[in-house]
Write an enzyme that holds these catalytic residues in place. Structure first.
Site, PDB file in Angstrom:
ATOM      1  N   GLY A 116      -9.357 -73.608   1.985  1.00 46.39           N
ATOM      2  CA  GLY A 116      -8.916 -73.045   3.246  1.00 46.39           C
ATOM      3  C   GLY A 116     -10.009 -72.185   3.848  1.00 46.39           C
ATOM      4  O   GLY A 116     -10.925 -71.731   3.154  1.00 46.39           O
ATOM      5  N   CYS A 117      -9.926 -71.942   5.144  1.00 47.86           N
ATOM      6  CA  CYS A 117     -10.963 -71.169   5.830  1.00 47.86           C
ATOM      7  C   CYS A 117     -10.986 -69.719   5.352  1.00 47.86           C
ATOM      8  O   CYS A 117     -12.038 -69.201   4.953  1.00 47.86           O
ATOM      9  CB  CYS A 117     -10.772 -71.254   7.339  1.00 47.86           C
ATOM     10  SG  CYS A 117      -9.091 -70.920   7.925  1.00 47.86           S
ATOM     11  N   TYR A 118      -9.837 -69.040   5.383  1.00 50.61           N
ATOM     12  CA  TYR A 118      -9.801 -67.652   4.925  1.00 50.61           C
ATOM     13  C   TYR A 118     -10.207 -67.525   3.451  1.00 50.61           C
ATOM     14  O   TYR A 118     -11.015 -66.654   3.100  1.00 50.61           O
ATOM     15  CB  TYR A 118      -8.409 -67.057   5.115  1.00 50.61           C
ATOM     16  CG  TYR A 118      -7.936 -66.878   6.530  1.00 50.61           C
ATOM     17  CD1 TYR A 118      -8.618 -66.062   7.432  1.00 50.61           C
ATOM     18  CD2 TYR A 118      -6.772 -67.502   6.972  1.00 50.61           C
ATOM     19  CE1 TYR A 118      -8.155 -65.881   8.730  1.00 50.61           C
ATOM     20  CE2 TYR A 118      -6.301 -67.323   8.267  1.00 50.61           C
ATOM     21  CZ  TYR A 118      -6.992 -66.516   9.141  1.00 50.61           C
ATOM     22  OH  TYR A 118      -6.534 -66.332  10.422  1.00 50.61           O
ATOM     23  N   THR A 120     -12.168 -69.335   1.709  1.00 49.40           N
ATOM     24  CA  THR A 120     -13.604 -69.555   1.528  1.00 49.40           C
ATOM     25  C   THR A 120     -14.356 -68.228   1.615  1.00 49.40           C
ATOM     26  O   THR A 120     -15.196 -67.913   0.766  1.00 49.40           O
ATOM     27  CB  THR A 120     -14.140 -70.545   2.576  1.00 49.40           C
ATOM     28  OG1 THR A 120     -13.497 -71.811   2.402  1.00 49.40           O
ATOM     29  CG2 THR A 120     -15.645 -70.725   2.442  1.00 49.40           C
TER      30      THR A 120
END
Length: 310
Positions: A116-118, A120
């Site tokens: 996921g972006c967060y 990462t």
């Protein structure tokens, strides 16, 4: 013969970004279902089983269904971009720089869960400190973050860009995930090597792409002798030898008047910062990335390339 790649969900935000990144490549063959046939289950299953690598850009339940369609076909390898398999023990976690050997695990894996972006950003800041023994068991970690609105997919893009949308969002910045049960928390906990879930407060800004993730820490609650310098050194050591994650020097960080959330928009790299005032007991760790780059589509293409290098 070029390896065949099928993007299941190529018309969504992440799928479109992946397809754009691969549009000019001649080393792979892209399989595609016409948009009018997207709901043709038989055609979709045939495409999945014809691919060397299937990249799933689907909601969780649809991803699980797609994996079942190829589970008996060992010729098909899978990259999933949903949250469905990110903490599954049989799936390689697709953050190649997370550990020295993580890229190798991705290269040899049949199933890869794209991060996921967060998480990462959060895992990049937290895991090295856990591995170095700086962040102790039981520490009450807090993660604060702001993302570009494309992270919310087509629905949020329409809400943010179309003032006539029935549920238009006009706020320049807003918090969400208010009950503290965001779907990325288990991922942060597992891959951050935490023994208790962090408090995670996500937000969205009125910009399309970009992300800032912050982890503030009290030095006097860390391992004895922990300093801003030792934390920075742990990050530098952890990410040495690669060119995707850059740990910005303390001197350069001190000279910055602000962090621009969109600085890395359109890029597949990430920057890490350690902020604080020497001699005080607080530091703020910051990760800067593109929510659609290293936080999603860029990571998926990177993982595909690693798998193809096997």
């Amino acid at each position: 013969m070029a390896p065949k790649i099928f993007i299941d969900g190529e018309h969504g935000t992440t799928g479109l970004q992946i397809r754009t990144r691969m549009a000019d490549r001649r080393d792979v063959e892209l399989l595609s279902i016409p948009e009018a046939e997207r709901r043709n289950a038989a055609m979709r299953e045939d495409m999945l089983n014809s691919a060397d690598i299937a990249i799933l850009c689907l909601p969780d339940d649809a991803s699980k269904e797609a994996v079942k369609m190829v589970s008996a076909n060992n010729n098909v390898r899978v990259i999933d971009t949903s949250t469905a398999f990110r903490v599954h023990p049989d799936w390689a976690y697709g953050f190649a720089e997370m550990d020295k050997d993580q890229g190798g695990k991705i290269t040899s894996a049949r199933f890869v869960a794209n991060p996921g972006c967060y998480p990462t950003g959060a895992v990049a800041l937290i895991r090295p400190l856990r591995a170095a023994g700086i962040l102790p068991d039981g520490y009450p970690v807090t993660v604060n973050a702001v993302s570009g609105y494309t992270g919310g997919g087509k629905q949020m893009i329409a809400q943010m860009e179309n003032a006539d949308h029935p549920d238009a969002i006009t706020a320049p910045h807003f918090l969400y995930g208010l009950p503290l049960t965001h779907k990325h928390v288990p991922e942060m906990t597992t891959h951050g090597l935490l023994d208790r879930a962090p408090i995670f407060s996500p937000s969205v800004g009125k910009f399309a792409q970009g992300m800032i993730v912050q982890v503030p820490l009290h030095l006097d609650n860390l391992a004895e002798g922990a300093t801003m310098e030792s934390i920075h050194a742990a990050l530098v050591g952890h990410f040495a030898g690669q060119d995707v994650v850059q740990v910005v020097s303390l001197a350069e960080s001190r000279a910055l008047p602000r962090i621009n959330a969109v600085e890395l928009a359109g890029k597949d790299t990430m920057k890490l910062f350690v902020f604080g005032t020497p001699g005080t007991s607080q530091v703020n760790l910051v990760a800067l990335l593109d929510n659609l780059g290293k936080g999603a589509s860029g990571a998926a293409v990177q993982n595909m390339d690693l798998m193809l290098s096997a």
